[in-house]
Design a protein around this motif. Structure first.
Motif, PDB file in Angstrom:
ATOM      1  N   VAL A   1       0.759  -1.205   0.222  1.00 39.59           N
ATOM      2  CA  VAL A   1      -0.685   0.168   0.495  1.00 39.59           C
ATOM      3  C   VAL A   1       1.226   1.728   0.493  1.00 39.59           C
ATOM      4  N   VAL A   2       1.719   1.016   1.143  1.00 43.98           N
ATOM      5  CA  VAL A   2       3.136   2.449   0.868  1.00 43.98           C
ATOM      6  C   VAL A   2       4.000   2.708  -0.436  1.00 43.98           C
ATOM      7  N   ALA A   3       4.239   1.625  -1.220  1.00 40.79           N
ATOM      8  CA  ALA A   3       5.337   1.425  -2.443  1.00 40.79           C
ATOM      9  C   ALA A   3       4.025   2.355  -3.218  1.00 40.79           C
TER      10      ALA A   3
ATOM     11  N   PHE B   1      14.213   7.018  -7.546  1.00 37.40           N
ATOM     12  CA  PHE B   1      14.986   6.505  -6.649  1.00 37.40           C
ATOM     13  C   PHE B   1      15.449   6.644  -5.356  1.00 37.40           C
ATOM     14  N   SER B   2      15.066   7.874  -5.246  1.00 39.12           N
ATOM     15  CA  SER B   2      15.245   7.739  -4.383  1.00 39.12           C
ATOM     16  C   SER B   2      15.059   7.057  -3.351  1.00 39.12           C
ATOM     17  N   SER B   3      12.858   7.151  -2.889  1.00 38.08           N
ATOM     18  CA  SER B   3      12.379   6.875  -1.805  1.00 38.08           C
ATOM     19  C   SER B   3      12.620   5.157  -2.415  1.00 38.08           C
ATOM     20  N   PHE B   4      13.127   4.722  -2.975  1.00 45.65           N
ATOM     21  CA  PHE B   4      13.456   3.047  -3.219  1.00 45.65           C
ATOM     22  C   PHE B   4      14.594   3.305  -2.063  1.00 45.65           C
TER      23      PHE B   4
ATOM     24  N   THR C   1       6.666  -3.211  12.162  1.00 46.92           N
ATOM     25  CA  THR C   1       8.162  -4.146  12.058  1.00 46.92           C
ATOM     26  C   THR C   1       8.805  -3.101  10.813  1.00 46.92           C
ATOM     27  N   ARG C   2      10.040  -3.957  10.577  1.00 49.95           N
ATOM     28  CA  ARG C   2      11.157  -3.238   9.680  1.00 49.95           C
ATOM     29  C   ARG C   2      10.459  -3.582   8.046  1.00 49.95           C
ATOM     30  N   ILE C   3      10.478  -4.994   8.617  1.00 50.07           N
ATOM     31  CA  ILE C   3       9.766  -5.539   7.582  1.00 50.07           C
ATOM     32  C   ILE C   3       9.200  -4.523   6.224  1.00 50.07           C
ATOM     33  N   SER C   4       7.947  -3.844   6.561  1.00 48.54           N
ATOM     34  CA  SER C   4       7.069  -3.024   5.769  1.00 48.54           C
ATOM     35  C   SER C   4       7.797  -1.612   5.290  1.00 48.54           C
TER      36      SER C   4
ATOM     37  N   LEU D   1       8.212  -0.718  -4.392  1.00 43.41           N
ATOM     38  CA  LEU D   1       8.160   0.535  -5.778  1.00 43.41           C
ATOM     39  C   LEU D   1       9.032   0.796  -6.022  1.00 43.41           C
ATOM     40  N   LEU D   2       9.836  -0.391  -6.380  1.00 44.61           N
ATOM     41  CA  LEU D   2      11.442  -0.544  -7.016  1.00 44.61           C
ATOM     42  C   LEU D   2      10.374  -1.322  -8.636  1.00 44.61           C
TER      43      LEU D   2
END
Length: 505
Positions: free
Chosen positions: A39-41, A64-67, A308-311, A319-320
């Motif tokens: 969803v965030v992507a 690319f920055s967001s990725f 968690t960090r997984i998301s 995103l990529l």
């Protein structure tokens, strides 16, 4: 044993719950984290493209920055589940570099900003968060909600009329679905169903693809082609420092907000240097840099329930994959679907309790004033960092004004009229000590005066200067003055400065 127990308590305080290992072992939690990242992507794509346009660079720099930032901060950051990516505040700060000096200087600025953030983290900048009062935090959150909603207006004005029922349908889905099931994030269902309806019914409405061209290749490592000279540093350093400060402020404020939402603690110092390293990596892989994104973080944490960090990691990965591998499919997502998600985020982010009449009646007017000043400043400047700084300054001024009136001086005559005893009550600093000299009856007092400081405290040189002025006025009248009740620290402070400040001489 006490030291060991304290160390254990300190460690457990920052232990993520659930941990990544727990999430990987628990299918229900893992599915939630994966879907939240997806969803965030989707929500990141149009934002990253828009911020690239603000910065005056090609959309791929924002994407690319967001990725890079999302993936790297998942490992480096101190706040699990927080989303970092390209942001509008950072884009505004460094936009002049791309316009006036070209893309290589632009990327060099991003890298230098990351280095500045690492240095600021080492200097303990995260500890400054303790000086941000709750009223500023509430103003920050409310202003953010307003900005998120305002950012959707261009997608709701001057568009085909079918956009409105699509947005309304998406909102209804996100309001109603959690009452039925929370297994799948409501925003994801809303995006998918809205997209399917637009494609199947061949509805002609603005889509993600209309926002800008998506990249077709993976980001590549590169070093900006700029001369490593003092002239280059002189050009990029001011913008890099501005970007570093704005990025850290927004990231640390977002981390604090997520702490409150999830009722957990996070490592702010680690988050600060993690943001710095992520920006360095972003610049080296052709990204425009960024910081924590509050809107997408709220989608992840509040709307999707990620912890968690997984998301965060999967948000970057998805995103990529979406922009490079599934660009045509992503381009078909109607903006109406994403607008509906962001409107829900806006409504959920706003602190409605803060504007209830009952709350406003109970809070001191100064608290409400600081909150409103913060909101108005952010909305007028479209810059959260400026709003927070102005809010903190306003809170400081109002606090000083309130405390300055708490100092009182009580006079009694003792020893059969031979001595005047003055009891000073309250905290003495530059604001409260300015009027101190006016509260003594110099000409009417007897030959001996005692100034009792046992219920007050000396905080600065202004107070010592005021006390010196009082003593000087009495001495000119032949009156002796004795201080009593000074604690050890105040006594030493007074002894070191008295007679050396020129007060009253």
């Amino acid at each position: 044993m006490t030291a060991v127990r304290h160390a254990q308590d300190h460690t457990s305080r920052y232990a993520p719950d659930p941990s990544v290992l727990t999430a990987l072992r628990t299918p229900r939690i893992l599915v939630r984290e994966v879907l939240a990242g997806l969803v965030v992507a989707m929500a990141l794509i149009p934002e990253a493209i828009s911020f690239s346009i603000i910065a005056g660079v090609d959309p791929r720099y924002g994407l690319f920055s967001s990725f890079v930032m999302a993936v790297s901060i998942a490992f480096l950051g101190g706040r699990p589940a927080m989303i970092s990516a390209a942001t509008g505040a950072v884009a505004l700060v460094i936009a002049p570099v791309a316009r006036d000096h070209g893309i290589d200087y632009f990327l060099a600025t991003v890298i230098l900003a990351g280095i500045f953030q690492v240095l600021l983290a080492a200097l303990g900048v995260a500890k400054l968060m303790r000086f941000i009062p709750r009223s500023v935090m509430v103003g920050f959150v409310n202003a953010l909600a307003i900005l998120i909603f305002a950012a959707q207006l261009p997608h709701l004005i001057g568009v085909p009329w079918l956009v409105y029922p699509l947005v309304a349908g998406g909102l209804l889905l996100m309001v109603g679905m959690p009452k039925i099931t929370k297994v799948v994030p409501a925003p994801l269902v809303s995006i998918v169903l809205t997209t399917v309806a637009v494609v199947v019914l061949a509805i002609n409405v603005p889509t993600v693809g209309d926002q800008g061209e998506l990249p077709r290749s993976l980001p590549q490592f590169l070093f900006p082609d700029v001369p490593l000279t003092l002239d280059t540093l002189r050009i990029i350093a001011p913008y890099a420092l501005g970007m570093a400060l704005v990025g850290l402020l927004e990231s640390l404020m977002t981390a604090k907000l997520v702490d409150d939402v999830t009722d957990t603690h996070s490592r702010k110092s680690r988050e600060a240097w993690g943001q710095g390293v992520a920006n360095v990596l972003s610049g080296l892989f052709g990204g425009m840099g960024g910081c924590a994104m509050i809107g997408q973080t709220m989608i992840n944490v509040k709307a999707s329930g990620a912890r968690t960090r997984i998301s965060t990691f999967l948000a970057g990965v998805f995103l990529l994959i979406l922009v490079v591998g599934l660009g045509d499919l992503v381009g078909a997502i109607p903006m109406a679907a994403l607008v509906a998600v962001m409107v829900m985020v806006s409504v959920g982010t706003f602190d409605w309790h803060s504007i209830r009449p009952r709350t406003l009646m109970r809070l001191p007017r100064s608290e409400t004033a600081v909150m409103l000043i913060t909101v108005i400043t952010v909305v007028l400047t479209s810059n959260l960092a400026i709003g927070v700084v102005v809010g903190v300054l306003a809170a400081s001024v109002l606090f000083v004004r309130r405390v300055a009136h708490f100092v009182t001086v009580d006079k009694t005559i003792i020893d059969g009229g031979a001595t005047a005893h003055y009891a000073v009550n309250g905290e003495l600093f530059f604001a409260s000590s300015n009027d101190l000299t006016t509260q003594f009856d110099y000409t009417e007092d007897p030959q001996h005066v005692i100034i009792d400081m046992s219920r007050s405290h000396i905080w600065d040189a202004s107070t010592v200067a005021a006390l010196d002025a009082i003593v000087t006025k009495y001495e000119r009248l032949g009156t002796s003055v004795t201080f009593e009740g000074l604690n050890g620290q105040a006594s030493r402070f007074h002894a070191n400065l008295t007679g050396n400040l020129g007060a009253g001489h």
